[in-house]
Design a protein around this motif. Structure first.
Motif, PDB file in Angstrom:
ATOM      1  N   LEU A 230       0.817  -1.215   0.000  1.00 18.98           N
ATOM      2  CA  LEU A 230       0.000   0.000   0.000  1.00 18.98           C
ATOM      3  C   LEU A 230       0.851   1.265   0.000  1.00 18.98           C
ATOM      4  O   LEU A 230       0.446   2.304  -0.541  1.00 18.98           O
ATOM      5  CB  LEU A 230      -0.934  -0.001   1.212  1.00 18.98           C
ATOM      6  N   ARG A 231       2.045   1.181   0.565  1.00 16.77           N
ATOM      7  CA  ARG A 231       2.922   2.361   0.605  1.00 16.77           C
ATOM      8  C   ARG A 231       3.584   2.631  -0.745  1.00 16.77           C
ATOM      9  O   ARG A 231       4.178   3.697  -0.936  1.00 16.77           O
ATOM     10  CB  ARG A 231       4.001   2.181   1.674  1.00 16.77           C
ATOM     11  N   HIS A 232       3.490   1.683  -1.668  1.00 12.74           N
ATOM     12  CA  HIS A 232       4.215   1.832  -2.941  1.00 12.74           C
ATOM     13  C   HIS A 232       3.336   1.620  -4.165  1.00 12.74           C
ATOM     14  O   HIS A 232       3.845   1.441  -5.276  1.00 12.74           O
ATOM     15  CB  HIS A 232       5.387   0.843  -2.973  1.00 12.74           C
ATOM     16  N   LEU A 233       2.010   1.689  -3.982  1.00 13.32           N
ATOM     17  CA  LEU A 233       1.112   1.482  -5.114  1.00 13.32           C
ATOM     18  C   LEU A 233       1.236   2.602  -6.134  1.00 13.32           C
ATOM     19  O   LEU A 233       1.384   3.780  -5.774  1.00 13.32           O
ATOM     20  CB  LEU A 233      -0.336   1.417  -4.638  1.00 13.32           C
ATOM     21  N   PRO A 234       1.143   2.286  -7.416  1.00 15.31           N
ATOM     22  CA  PRO A 234       1.094   3.344  -8.425  1.00 15.31           C
ATOM     23  C   PRO A 234      -0.280   4.005  -8.394  1.00 15.31           C
ATOM     24  O   PRO A 234      -1.274   3.388  -8.000  1.00 15.31           O
ATOM     25  CB  PRO A 234       1.292   2.576  -9.739  1.00 15.31           C
ATOM     26  N   ARG A 235      -0.349   5.235  -8.832  1.00 18.29           N
ATOM     27  CA  ARG A 235      -1.650   5.905  -8.928  1.00 18.29           C
ATOM     28  C   ARG A 235      -2.221   5.643 -10.315  1.00 18.29           C
ATOM     29  O   ARG A 235      -1.617   6.012 -11.326  1.00 18.29           O
ATOM     30  CB  ARG A 235      -1.530   7.404  -8.689  1.00 18.29           C
ATOM     31  N   PRO A 236      -3.388   5.002 -10.403  1.00 11.54           N
ATOM     32  CA  PRO A 236      -3.971   4.751 -11.717  1.00 11.54           C
ATOM     33  C   PRO A 236      -4.465   6.040 -12.351  1.00 11.54           C
ATOM     34  O   PRO A 236      -4.709   7.035 -11.658  1.00 11.54           O
ATOM     35  CB  PRO A 236      -5.144   3.813 -11.408  1.00 11.54           C
ATOM     36  N   ARG A 237      -4.596   6.019 -13.650  1.00  8.38           N
ATOM     37  CA  ARG A 237      -5.112   7.187 -14.353  1.00  8.38           C
ATOM     38  C   ARG A 237      -6.617   7.053 -14.581  1.00  8.38           C
ATOM     39  O   ARG A 237      -7.131   5.944 -14.690  1.00  8.38           O
ATOM     40  CB  ARG A 237      -4.391   7.352 -15.695  1.00  8.38           C
ATOM     41  N   ALA A 238      -7.297   8.205 -14.642  1.00 12.54           N
ATOM     42  CA  ALA A 238      -8.743   8.211 -14.847  1.00 12.54           C
ATOM     43  C   ALA A 238      -9.094   7.484 -16.143  1.00 12.54           C
ATOM     44  O   ALA A 238      -8.393   7.609 -17.155  1.00 12.54           O
ATOM     45  CB  ALA A 238      -9.266   9.642 -14.877  1.00 12.54           C
ATOM     46  N   GLY A 239     -10.167   6.725 -16.096  1.00 13.61           N
ATOM     47  CA  GLY A 239     -10.627   6.027 -17.278  1.00 13.61           C
ATOM     48  C   GLY A 239      -9.903   4.732 -17.560  1.00 13.61           C
ATOM     49  O   GLY A 239     -10.221   4.043 -18.538  1.00 13.61           O
ATOM     50  N   ARG A 240      -8.926   4.380 -16.731  1.00 16.07           N
ATOM     51  CA  ARG A 240      -8.171   3.144 -16.946  1.00 16.07           C
ATOM     52  C   ARG A 240      -8.776   1.996 -16.150  1.00 16.07           C
ATOM     53  O   ARG A 240      -9.421   2.191 -15.119  1.00 16.07           O
ATOM     54  CB  ARG A 240      -6.706   3.351 -16.557  1.00 16.07           C
ATOM     55  N   ARG A 241      -8.532   0.790 -16.640  1.00 16.09           N
ATOM     56  CA  ARG A 241      -9.049  -0.433 -16.027  1.00 16.09           C
ATOM     57  C   ARG A 241      -7.996  -1.010 -15.087  1.00 16.09           C
ATOM     58  O   ARG A 241      -6.878  -1.353 -15.499  1.00 16.09           O
ATOM     59  CB  ARG A 241      -9.371  -1.443 -17.116  1.00 16.09           C
ATOM     60  N   VAL A 242      -8.333  -1.104 -13.801  1.00 13.56           N
ATOM     61  CA  VAL A 242      -7.432  -1.619 -12.775  1.00 13.56           C
ATOM     62  C   VAL A 242      -7.998  -2.937 -12.261  1.00 13.56           C
ATOM     63  O   VAL A 242      -9.205  -3.060 -12.043  1.00 13.56           O
ATOM     64  CB  VAL A 242      -7.282  -0.620 -11.603  1.00 13.56           C
ATOM     65  N   VAL A 243      -7.125  -3.913 -12.060  1.00 10.15           N
ATOM     66  CA  VAL A 243      -7.550  -5.214 -11.539  1.00 10.15           C
ATOM     67  C   VAL A 243      -6.843  -5.485 -10.219  1.00 10.15           C
ATOM     68  O   VAL A 243      -5.616  -5.412 -10.140  1.00 10.15           O
ATOM     69  CB  VAL A 243      -7.235  -6.359 -12.525  1.00 10.15           C
ATOM     70  N   ASP A 244      -7.628  -5.787  -9.188  1.00 13.87           N
ATOM     71  CA  ASP A 244      -7.092  -6.295  -7.924  1.00 13.87           C
ATOM     72  C   ASP A 244      -7.198  -7.816  -8.006  1.00 13.87           C
ATOM     73  O   ASP A 244      -8.252  -8.393  -7.738  1.00 13.87           O
ATOM     74  CB  ASP A 244      -7.889  -5.728  -6.751  1.00 13.87           C
ATOM     75  N   LEU A 245      -6.115  -8.459  -8.426  1.00  9.42           N
ATOM     76  CA  LEU A 245      -6.100  -9.896  -8.722  1.00  9.42           C
ATOM     77  C   LEU A 245      -5.748 -10.681  -7.462  1.00  9.42           C
ATOM     78  O   LEU A 245      -4.675 -10.515  -6.896  1.00  9.42           O
ATOM     79  CB  LEU A 245      -5.088 -10.177  -9.824  1.00  9.42           C
ATOM     80  N   GLY A 246      -6.660 -11.573  -7.035  1.00 14.39           N
ATOM     81  CA  GLY A 246      -6.508 -12.236  -5.740  1.00 14.39           C
ATOM     82  C   GLY A 246      -6.807 -11.216  -4.661  1.00 14.39           C
ATOM     83  O   GLY A 246      -6.007 -10.993  -3.750  1.00 14.39           O
ATOM     84  N   CYS A 247      -7.991 -10.602  -4.744  1.00 21.75           N
ATOM     85  CA  CYS A 247      -8.278  -9.357  -4.020  1.00 21.75           C
ATOM     86  C   CYS A 247      -8.373  -9.518  -2.509  1.00 21.75           C
ATOM     87  O   CYS A 247      -8.229  -8.535  -1.778  1.00 21.75           O
ATOM     88  CB  CYS A 247      -9.564  -8.730  -4.551  1.00 21.75           C
TER      89      CYS A 247
END
Length: 383
Positions: A230-247
């Motif tokens: 959590l301290r090193h997550l990238p910031r996603p861009r608006a309109g992009r598809r993000v997957v939390d795999l094995g959420c």
């Protein structure tokens, strides 16, 4: 094909799911065989109805007991798919059994309750609480597990929720649990799901509440690997598809949604308990204006190719009791297929697991984003 399971009910050629000819791990073990021998010797299914099989790992028990029309209850999508495949392999009509998840309402009455002891004591506690109202004084309750899986706490859980409990002698390092139901027992309330506030120092999630259904990894606290991620997550861009795999409980995907409300987040896990947790965690913290989808399945196997921009993954390194990197390798391969060109897979894992080697083989690259003595965060880009 691994060794067949030969029991009084028949001979069964069973596989795990997804079937892999290179996988030498069996889809049954001595505990399954011990329980089936016991049932045949006592004639329990023949003189009763309403058989419920809880926690059947790959469908061995459900397949062998199909003539008695059992109800299977599982938290695992992969176990459910394995059951369907093994029923078909045995020539059994899948309509002969009823498949439920740990999130479904259990049957109203249970005449025979068969329990494969799960790795998670919390999941056992939750499911016994849910089934207890359907268990009667004359219900036959038998648990099964390998000796290393059955602890004093396991027996106390049966005893506290259902009634007096004893164990059998061990056979081939397996043991049975015999429980005599006491419907008048004061078992108290079911403590699951469990909710707690996240600690400070983890960015947008600091102080927010998380929901954990029983059986979810580190359900009673934030594990140190996820905290590091959590301290090193990238910031996603608006309109992009993000997957939390094995959420798991969904806090990684929820953090991405909070960091960029314009992102479209997919939460996916093979655990029904996990996806239920992720849905509740997201809705409590980011659901007001975000866009999210929740999927129970075999990772990204059924996701359209080139449909994701960012995949976030904290992969497991266990399959039930077996330690293996097979789930991680499969997740990485699925992520590569699902990513668009230029899309990124971000992974956190124990440093000693060597995920960078697998990523380089699959993606042709692997970058160390952050590391400490125990964990690393890696990034791979689909070219």
């Amino acid at each position: 094909m691994n060794d067949p399971m030969i029991v009084p009910q028949g001979t069964y050629h069973l596989t795990r799911f997804p079937a892999d000819p290179r996988d030498r791990l069996r889809a049954w073990d001595a505990a399954d065989a011990y329980l089936l021998r016991h049932l045949a010797a006592t004639g329990v299914p023949e003189r009763t109805g309403g058989v419920v099989v809880l926690g059947d790992r790959w469908g061995a028990l459900t397949t062998a007991l199909a003539p008695h029309h059992p109800v299977q209850i599982t938290d695992s999508f992969l176990a459910r798919q394995a059951t369907l495949a093994n029923l078909a392999r045995a020539g059994v009509d899948p309509a002969a059994v009823r498949l439920l998840t740990t999130q479904d309402d259990p049957p109203d009455t249970v005449d025979v309750l068969l329990v494969r002891v799960p790795k998670s004591l919390a999941l056992l506690e939750d499911q016994l609480h849910r089934l207890a109202p359907a268990v009667r004084r004359n219900t036959v309750v038998v648990g099964a597990g390998m000796v290393k899986e059955i602890h004093t706490s396991t027996l106390r859980t049966f005893e506290r929720i259902l009634g007096p409990t004893r164990t059998s002698l061990a056979e081939q390092k397996a043991r049975l649990i015999h429980c005599t139901p006491d419907p008048d027992l004061d078992r108290g309330p079911n403590p699951w799901p469990y909710r707690y506030a996240l600690p400070d120092g983890i960015g947008v999630l600091s102080g927010r509440r998380v929901t954990n259904h029983a059986g979810v990894f580190c359900a009673d606290r934030l594990d140190i690997g996820t905290r590091f991620f959590l301290r090193h997550l990238p910031r996603p861009r608006a309109g992009r598809r993000v997957v939390d795999l094995g959420c798991g409980n969904g806090i990684v995907g929820t953090a991405a949604a909070l960091a960029e409300p314009g992102a479209d987040v997919l939460f996916v896990d093979e655990s029904y308990q996990a996806v239920a947790s992720a849905r509740e965690t997201y809705r409590e913290n980011a659901g007001a204006g975000g866009r999210a989808e929740f999927l129970v399945g075999d990772g990204l196997a059924d996701t359209a190719p080139a449909s994701a921009d960012l995949v976030l993954n904290n992969p497991p390194f266990h399959s039930h009791q077996a330690t293996t990197d097979a789930p991680a390798r499969r997740m990485f391969a699925q992520a590569r297929r699902a990513l668009r060109p230029g899309g990124e897979l971000w992974v956190v894992g124990n440093r000693h697991l060597g995920h960078h080697i697998t990523l380089r083989r699959l993606f042709g690259n692997s970058e160390l984003v952050a590391g400490d003595p125990k964990f690393v965060v890696l990034k791979a880009v689909k070219k």
